[in-house]
Scaffold this motif. Structure first.
Motif, PDB file in Angstrom:
ATOM      1  N   SER A  22     -68.071  25.271  16.252  1.00  0.00           N
ATOM      2  CA  SER A  22     -68.627  24.805  17.516  1.00  0.00           C
ATOM      3  C   SER A  22     -69.565  23.643  17.248  1.00  0.00           C
ATOM      4  CB  SER A  22     -69.377  25.931  18.244  1.00  0.00           C
ATOM      5  OG  SER A  22     -70.530  26.317  17.512  1.00  0.00           O
ATOM      6  N   ILE A  23     -69.642  22.752  18.199  1.00  0.00           N
ATOM      7  CA  ILE A  23     -70.542  21.616  18.109  1.00  0.00           C
ATOM      8  C   ILE A  23     -71.535  21.714  19.264  1.00  0.00           C
ATOM      9  CG2 ILE A  23     -70.751  19.105  18.129  1.00  0.00           C
ATOM     10  CD1 ILE A  23     -67.913  18.946  17.083  1.00  0.00           C
ATOM     11  N   ARG A  24     -72.803  21.620  18.943  1.00  0.00           N
ATOM     12  CA  ARG A  24     -73.856  21.701  19.954  1.00  0.00           C
ATOM     13  C   ARG A  24     -74.800  20.508  19.853  1.00  0.00           C
ATOM     14  NH1 ARG A  24     -75.020  26.112  22.979  1.00  0.00           N
ATOM     15  NH2 ARG A  24     -73.717  27.942  22.651  1.00  0.00           N
ATOM     16  N   GLU A  25     -75.388  20.167  20.978  1.00  0.00           N
ATOM     17  CA  GLU A  25     -76.467  19.191  21.011  1.00  0.00           C
ATOM     18  C   GLU A  25     -77.771  19.934  21.296  1.00  0.00           C
ATOM     19  OE1 GLU A  25     -74.063  15.341  22.861  1.00  0.00           O
ATOM     20  OE2 GLU A  25     -75.321  16.576  24.153  1.00  0.00           O
ATOM     21  N   PHE A  26     -78.841  19.524  20.638  1.00  0.00           N
ATOM     22  CA  PHE A  26     -80.153  20.111  20.876  1.00  0.00           C
ATOM     23  C   PHE A  26     -81.079  19.027  21.435  1.00  0.00           C
ATOM     24  CE2 PHE A  26     -78.362  23.064  17.901  1.00  0.00           C
ATOM     25  CZ  PHE A  26     -78.851  24.293  18.312  1.00  0.00           C
ATOM     26  N   TYR A  27     -81.750  19.353  22.510  1.00  0.00           N
ATOM     27  CA  TYR A  27     -82.733  18.448  23.097  1.00  0.00           C
ATOM     28  C   TYR A  27     -84.123  19.031  22.862  1.00  0.00           C
ATOM     29  CZ  TYR A  27     -78.798  16.166  25.389  1.00  0.00           C
ATOM     30  OH  TYR A  27     -77.626  15.498  25.623  1.00  0.00           O
ATOM     31  N   ILE A  28     -84.909  18.340  22.059  1.00  0.00           N
ATOM     32  CA  ILE A  28     -86.225  18.818  21.657  1.00  0.00           C
ATOM     33  C   ILE A  28     -87.280  17.970  22.351  1.00  0.00           C
ATOM     34  CG2 ILE A  28     -87.754  19.248  19.693  1.00  0.00           C
ATOM     35  CD1 ILE A  28     -85.228  19.299  17.928  1.00  0.00           C
ATOM     36  N   PRO A  29     -88.138  18.550  23.188  1.00  0.00           N
ATOM     37  CA  PRO A  29     -89.124  17.762  23.931  1.00  0.00           C
ATOM     38  C   PRO A  29     -90.275  17.295  23.038  1.00  0.00           C
ATOM     39  CG  PRO A  29     -89.464  20.083  24.349  1.00  0.00           C
ATOM     40  CD  PRO A  29     -88.216  19.996  23.513  1.00  0.00           C
ATOM     41  N   ALA A  30     -90.907  16.186  23.453  1.00  0.00           N
ATOM     42  CA  ALA A  30     -92.076  15.688  22.719  1.00  0.00           C
ATOM     43  C   ALA A  30     -93.167  16.752  22.676  1.00  0.00           C
ATOM     44  CB  ALA A  30     -92.589  14.400  23.362  1.00  0.00           C
TER      45      ALA A  30
END
Length: 230
Positions: A22-30
């Protein structure tokens, strides 16, 4: 990207019959305490050439059902998972937990902190190397802490540098590894040119000493600064 190879229970040779990735994107906030988002981009299943296609299909169906049940039970959308401070359901530890650690600048002390964070006694050395690999993923610790953790990895009992380059998701890599004699070897892989961590994987080592089988592999490909999260 995360890949995992699975074998039906009781398989005599221990070799997996099919491969899940599986391929995932992670969005990490400032603001690390704010909401993190992980987005599922794609999933694929591939069965081994010598595997029974019908049995593999049934096994994959059962695996998908277990995955769906896990997400449904947690009240989550499998396509998007959101969590304050990155405390995802499947996470080994939360970034919030890591952020509270005052990492020592002494590698030996930092290694003990890794042991404490991992919290396992069986497979302690492999667990430590796996944890360090997770901590070196983008956005988890700063560069200075990452450097100390690499020095800490060098102190893990039984750690060694593999004497030949490895292929890691189609990329050339250099690996350090720990094998505790349990039939499994854990590897942390670095880019041959840049020296940056590419990811980690577990290898099943057959008793006859022939080439091992990749049981699972986890790697990060790229990162960028963006102004939004889905």
């Amino acid at each position: 990207m995360h890949g995992q190879q699975l074998a039906p229970d009781g398989a005599a040779d221990g070799r997996p019959d099919w491969y899940y990735s599986s391929i995932r994107e992670f969005y990490i906030p400032a603001d690390r305490s704010a909401e993190w988002v992980t987005r599922l981009v794609g999933v694929s299943y591939e069965h081994a050439a010598d595997a029974d296609a019908a049995l593999v299909a049934a096994d994959i169906e059962a695996f998908q059902a277990r995955e769906a049940e896990m997400y449904e039970g947690a009240g989550l959308d499998p396509a998007y998972e959101r969590a304050a401070g990155g405390q995802f359901v499947s996470a080994q530890f939360s970034p919030q937990e890591v952020a509270r650690i005052e990492w020592s600048q002494e590698p030996a002390v930092a290694l003990q902190q890794v042991y404490d964070l991992t919290g396992v006694n069986v497979g302690r050395e492999m667990g430590a190397l796996s944890t360090i690999g997770d901590l070196l993923q983008p956005g988890v610790v700063d560069a200075a802490t990452g450097a100390v953790l690499l020095e800490a990895a060098a102190l893990i009992p039984g750690i060694r540098l593999l004497d030949a380059p490895v292929d890691f998701s189609g990329r050339q890599g250099v690996a350090i590894a720990v094998d505790e004699g349990t039939g499994y070897e854990h590897q942390l892989v670095f880019d041959s040119e840049t020296g940056l961590p590419m990811g980690s994987r577990a290898i099943g080592m057959p008793v006859d000493g022939t080439g091992g089988t990749v049981l699972w592999e986890s790697s990060g490909y790229s990162s960028a600064v963006v102004g939004f999260a889905p």
